[in-house]
Design an enzyme around this catalytic site. Structure first.
Site, PDB file in Angstrom:
ATOM      1  N   SER A 165       0.836  -1.195   0.000  1.00  0.00           N
ATOM      2  CA  SER A 165       0.000   0.000   0.000  1.00  0.00           C
ATOM      3  C   SER A 165       0.880   1.258   0.000  1.00  0.00           C
ATOM      4  O   SER A 165       1.660   1.471  -0.923  1.00  0.00           O
ATOM      5  CB  SER A 165      -0.944  -0.039   1.197  1.00  0.00           C
ATOM      6  OG  SER A 165      -1.933   0.960   1.098  1.00  0.00           O
ATOM      7  N   ASP A 191     -10.445  -4.530  -4.688  1.00  0.00           N
ATOM      8  CA  ASP A 191      -9.850  -3.495  -3.847  1.00  0.00           C
ATOM      9  C   ASP A 191     -10.490  -2.168  -4.232  1.00  0.00           C
ATOM     10  O   ASP A 191     -10.178  -1.608  -5.288  1.00  0.00           O
ATOM     11  CB  ASP A 191      -8.337  -3.449  -4.060  1.00  0.00           C
ATOM     12  CG  ASP A 191      -7.626  -2.487  -3.113  1.00  0.00           C
ATOM     13  OD1 ASP A 191      -8.277  -1.550  -2.614  1.00  0.00           O
ATOM     14  OD2 ASP A 191      -6.416  -2.670  -2.882  1.00  0.00           O
ATOM     15  N   HIS A 201      -8.504  -4.710  -0.258  1.00  0.00           N
ATOM     16  CA  HIS A 201      -7.259  -4.008   0.062  1.00  0.00           C
ATOM     17  C   HIS A 201      -6.543  -4.615   1.262  1.00  0.00           C
ATOM     18  O   HIS A 201      -5.314  -4.557   1.349  1.00  0.00           O
ATOM     19  CB  HIS A 201      -7.538  -2.525   0.331  1.00  0.00           C
ATOM     20  CG  HIS A 201      -6.299  -1.705   0.500  1.00  0.00           C
ATOM     21  ND1 HIS A 201      -5.436  -1.438  -0.543  1.00  0.00           N
ATOM     22  CD2 HIS A 201      -5.744  -1.111   1.595  1.00  0.00           C
ATOM     23  CE1 HIS A 201      -4.432  -0.708  -0.109  1.00  0.00           C
ATOM     24  NE2 HIS A 201      -4.585  -0.497   1.185  1.00  0.00           N
TER      25      HIS A 201
END
Length: 290
Positions: free
Chosen positions: A152, A221, A250
């Protein structure tokens, strides 16, 4: 008249020219670096690994955990996401160490957990550079021989490192092309490309990395759409492989879902070009099962 002209120029140029004085900056701080504005109550030392302090060039102290493997197939730096501190992420780093025979370091960005300072784009990139240098020195290798793993927000941090000094390999999970691109999907009315002070433009940076890339992303996601990950992947110039995690969100566990592909990727990396004996490794070795 001068004040009016200045105001018009700032409005035309967008809030990002104001940098830390931008009215959007507090909002960005809360959304991008939430752990830097929330105290951490995690008890120290529960996640395993050896606790170390990494000092940055500008004297910030970063809390980190190091998992040394007796017979590592790679030395890796784990750059974690924007939520949670090293106490949480060290659990995942420990799993990676066991699964893939890695000597691995995970660290908190400035302002996170017990790390000093305040998180911002330039600062967290400096933090990662300091962490990579510590890890390379600890293992008697060059910085370019470290495998970079980023999830991320940490994916953008890892891309920045790879574009500045290279990497033996780059592994990205659930990351993005740039922060304004992500914001555009959620709040286009804020004109993020025009106004955001925090950029983390991986799309431009990854052009400067020609080494091996393994990238994974969930197809459900909704925080960082799959299309942004594919755009980043398409721009990478080196040998690469993309894994779509079916129905992956996610927050899904890419460590588990992509284990086989990650092991294959690590086994096919180029050999370390600059390794030397490191007696401290055996002296400070933290027991990890092969």
């Amino acid at each position: 008249m001068t004040a009016l002209m200045t105001a018009l120029m700032l409005a035309a140029s967008g809030c990002r020219v104001l940098g830390p004085f931008s009215p959007l900056r507090p909002v960005e701080q809360l959304l991008i670096y939430p752990q830097s504005v929330a105290p951490s109550f995690a008890r120290h030392g529960q996640a395993g690994g050896r606790q170390v302090w990494v000092e940055t060039e500008n004297r910030q102290q970063l809390d980190a955990r190091y998992f040394a493997h007796r017979h590592p197939q790679a030395v890796a730096l784990y750059c974690h996401g924007n939520v949670g501190t090293v106490e949480k992420w060290a659990v995942l780093a420990g799993r990676l160490s066991k699964m893939h025979r890695l000597s691995i370091l995970v660290f908190d960005y400035r302002g996170y957990g017990r790390s000093t300072g305040i998180a911002h784009e330039r600062g967290i990139l400096q933090d990662a550079e300091a962490a990579r240098n510590w890890l390379a020195q600890e293992n008697g290798i060059q910085a370019c021989d470290v495998v970079l793993i980023g999830r991320s927000l940490g994916g953008a941090v890892a891309v920045d490192l790879a574009s500045n000094g290279g990497a033996r390999g780059l592994i990205l999970e659930s990351t993005f092309s740039s922060l304004p691109d992500v914001a555009e999907r959620h709040a286009a009315w804020l004109l993020p490309e025009w106004n955001m002070t925090q950029r983390l433009n991986s799309l431009q940076k990854i052009k400067n990395y020609s080494g091996p890339l393994l990238q994974s992303h969930g197809d459900t996601d909704y925080l960082i759409p799959l299309a942004l990950a594919k755009e980043l992947f398409a721009t990478a110039p080196g040998p690469k492989k993309f894994i779509v995690v079916p129905e992956g969100t996610h927050n899904d566990d890419h460590i588990r879902y992509c284990a086989a592909e990650r092991e294959s990727f690590l086994r096919t990396l180029p050999p370390v070009a600059s390794i030397s004996a490191n007696r401290r490794e055996s002296e400070r070795w933290v027991s990890v099962q092969d």
